[in-house]
Structure formats: C-alpha cells, structure tokens
Design an enzyme around this catalytic site. Structure first.
Site, mmCIF file in Angstrom:
data_model
loop_
_atom_site.group_PDB
_atom_site.id
_atom_site.type_symbol
_atom_site.label_atom_id
_atom_site.label_comp_id
_atom_site.label_asym_id
_atom_site.label_seq_id
_atom_site.Cartn_x
_atom_site.Cartn_y
_atom_site.Cartn_z
ATOM 1 N N LYS A 66 0.817 -1.218 0.000
ATOM 2 C CA LYS A 66 0.000 0.000 0.000
ATOM 3 C C LYS A 66 0.847 1.263 0.000
ATOM 4 O O LYS A 66 1.832 1.356 0.725
ATOM 5 C CB LYS A 66 -0.898 0.027 1.251
ATOM 6 N N ARG A 89 -23.168 -2.775 -3.953
ATOM 7 C CA ARG A 89 -24.519 -2.526 -4.493
ATOM 8 C C ARG A 89 -24.590 -1.187 -5.201
ATOM 9 O O ARG A 89 -25.290 -1.048 -6.210
ATOM 10 C CB ARG A 89 -25.564 -2.588 -3.372
ATOM 11 N N GLY A 127 -14.002 -5.496 5.351
ATOM 12 C CA GLY A 127 -14.941 -6.059 6.311
ATOM 13 C C GLY A 127 -15.296 -7.515 6.087
ATOM 14 O O GLY A 127 -16.085 -8.077 6.836
ATOM 15 N N GLY A 138 -8.580 -8.667 4.787
ATOM 16 C CA GLY A 138 -7.544 -7.952 5.531
ATOM 17 C C GLY A 138 -7.324 -8.590 6.875
ATOM 18 O O GLY A 138 -6.619 -9.591 7.008
ATOM 19 N N SER A 139 -7.960 -8.024 7.889
ATOM 20 C CA SER A 139 -7.749 -8.468 9.267
ATOM 21 C C SER A 139 -8.460 -9.791 9.548
ATOM 22 O O SER A 139 -8.149 -10.467 10.524
ATOM 23 C CB SER A 139 -8.259 -7.383 10.210
#
Ligand code: PLP
Length: 286
Positions: A74, A158, A207, A228-229
C-alpha cells in the site's frame, strides 16, 4: 491494456493481508492468488492510531522472497513517491489505499506514470471510474477495513452494480448528463454501459471476515475478495484462509459453503460501524 490484463488473472481469487513471511506462506498454501504485504493489518492500524504510512521496504522484500504469488503493498493516497519506492522494490501491484493516512486530500496518484499496476478503492461508480481514468488497473470496494463488518462493502458493491444496471437503460443523451453527475469521463461511462460491468476487475474489500461474507460479495457480482484483518486476527488462520478460498470458488453452492463454514474457531472480533465515535476510513475525505 497490458496492466488491465494482468489483473484479470486474479479473477475469482482471494487476496490476503499478511504482516510476516510466515503468514505469506500460510496464505499461499491456502490458495491465495496474491498477498498484501503490511506492517500492520487494518484492525491494528485502527487500534494504534497515528499516521499510517507505506511499510518498510525491507519487510516487503522479505515477503516477496517467501512466496511465488504476486505481492501487493500500500501507498498513501496521492503519495507518488511512496509508489515510486514500491515500484523500485519490484512490487507486483500497488494499492493506493484509504487505509493509510491520505498524503494529498485533492489529488490521487497519476497511475499512468507507472509501469506497475495499481488497485484503488471506491464507494460508487463515479469514484471507480475516476480512479480508472487516473490509470487504476483494478478496483476494490472500500468497505470499512479492520472492522470485520461487511455492511459497508455490501453498500459499495450494491452502489456500483446498481449504477451499472441503471446505465443499461439510458440512451446517449442521458449518458452525457449521467457522466457529469458521476464526475467521470463520458468515454469510460460509455464503455461501462457497453460491457455491462466495470472495464477492470472489481474486488470486494473492507470487512470480509467469514466464508459467507466472501460468497455474499461474489453473489453481489464482485470478481474476487480481499481479506484484511479477517484471517490472521481469527482463531485458526490457516483453516479460515482455506475456507474463504473455497467459498469464493463455490460461492453459488450453499452445501459447500455450509461444509467450509464448520469448525473455523473464533472469527475476528468485529466493530459496529454505527457505534458512537466510529472512525470511517472510506469517508476520510469528508
Ligand atoms: N478517498 C479519500 C481517502 C480521499 O482523500 C479523497 C480525496 O478527496 C477521495 C477519496 C475522493 O477522491 P475523488 O473525489 O477524486 O474520487
């Protein structure tokens, strides 16, 4: 065109955040199509606070040496020198990421000036097309990184998919006005209408924490998933990593999803984005 083609190879895959060479090997063994090399996963960036910058190039080199799959890293939004450094290190993709502290609150990196492909986040179709106009070879939803809460990723997926469907009903006159509303080049809007999808691959991110989350994003039309996490902040990272890879491959098969969702141990502890004092990364500019 060449850069866009490269990202096509990631389609249908899972890209995992890793902070050590050992985690990178676990991710590769689990079937990740690429890894994102970081000093801290987003959940820890949230916890630590302060200014979040590009990782130490040495740790990125160590992770590159540990795996055969592509390695991403990143750079801060607008920080074209961090991007130059990552390109010099031989990184395979640069994520110009809102998870790091923005370095420029007006200008994104001119990604056409680089050979290395870039991935950028978006919340809607206009933002996706602005990033593509700047040279992004790949798009991802912003979601809310480090929360383990898929609600914002769903909102952004969406928003993009809904706008593309709306585009299908428009004639050329309407298209010019819509491009102005989107603040995106009319040529890219026209191309998106013709393709019925974004002109580059679009992954879900921000998320995703469970196989069900990953399959949800795929059923909503995403081309793959960033986790990610969600993996290395869970109880059994290797098993969860394999399960999420299986879920993305078999996203339309509830029987397989049920099987891979069994006995995964503790998921990462999530954050409710409606909690008082929640700090959004996706809306950082506002
Ligand atoms: N995301 C972040 C974190 C930003 O700082 C900015 C800059 O304003 C944007 C997105 C929005 O950029 P744009 O309006 O060009 O899509």
């Amino acid at each position: 065109a060449v850069k866009v083609g490269l990202a096509q190879m990631l389609k249908g895959g899972v890209i995992m955040d890793v902070v050590t060479a050992e985690e990178a090997r676990i991710a590769e063994e689990a079937g990740a199509v690429a890894v994102m090399a970081l000093e801290r996963v987003p959940a820890d960036i949230r916890r630590n606070g302060g200014v979040a910058r590009m990782s130490d190039p040495q740790m990125i080199k160590d992770i590159k040496a540990a795996v055969t799959i592509p390695v991403m890293a990143k750079a801060r939004i607008g920080h074209f020198v961090e991007a130059q450094i990552l390109e010099a290190v031989g990184i395979d993709y640069i994520d110009e990421s809102e998870v790091l502290t923005p370095a420029d609150d007006v200008h994104h990196i001119n990604k056409h000036a680089f050979k290395v492909p870039f991935v950028c986040g978006c919340r809607d179709l206009g933002e996706a097309l602005r990033r593509i106009a700047e040279g992004a070879a790949m798009i991802r939803t912003k979601g809310e990184a480090g929360t383990g809460n898929v609600v914002e990723a769903v909102r952004h997926a969406r928003a993009v998919q809904g706008a593309i469907r709306q585009l299908q009903t428009m004639d050329d006159d309407e298209l010019y006005v819509y491009a102005k509303e989107l603040r995106a080049p009319v040529e890219l809007v026209r191309q998106t209408k013709a393709l019925g999808r974004l002109p580059v691959v679009n992954f879900a991110a921000g998320g995703v924490a469970t196989p069900a989350d990953a399959a949800l994003m795929m059923q909503l039309g995403m081309d793959g998933v960033f986790v990610g996490s969600g993996i290395f902040k869970s109880g059994d990272p290797a098993k969860r990593a394999r399960a999420i890879v299986q879920a993305v491959t078999h996203y339309n098969d509830p029987a397989v999803l049920a099987e891979v969702s069994c006995d995964l141990g503790e998921p990462m502890v999530g954050i409710d984005v409606r909690e008082k004092g929640f700090k959004s990364y996706a809306q950082r500019s506002e």
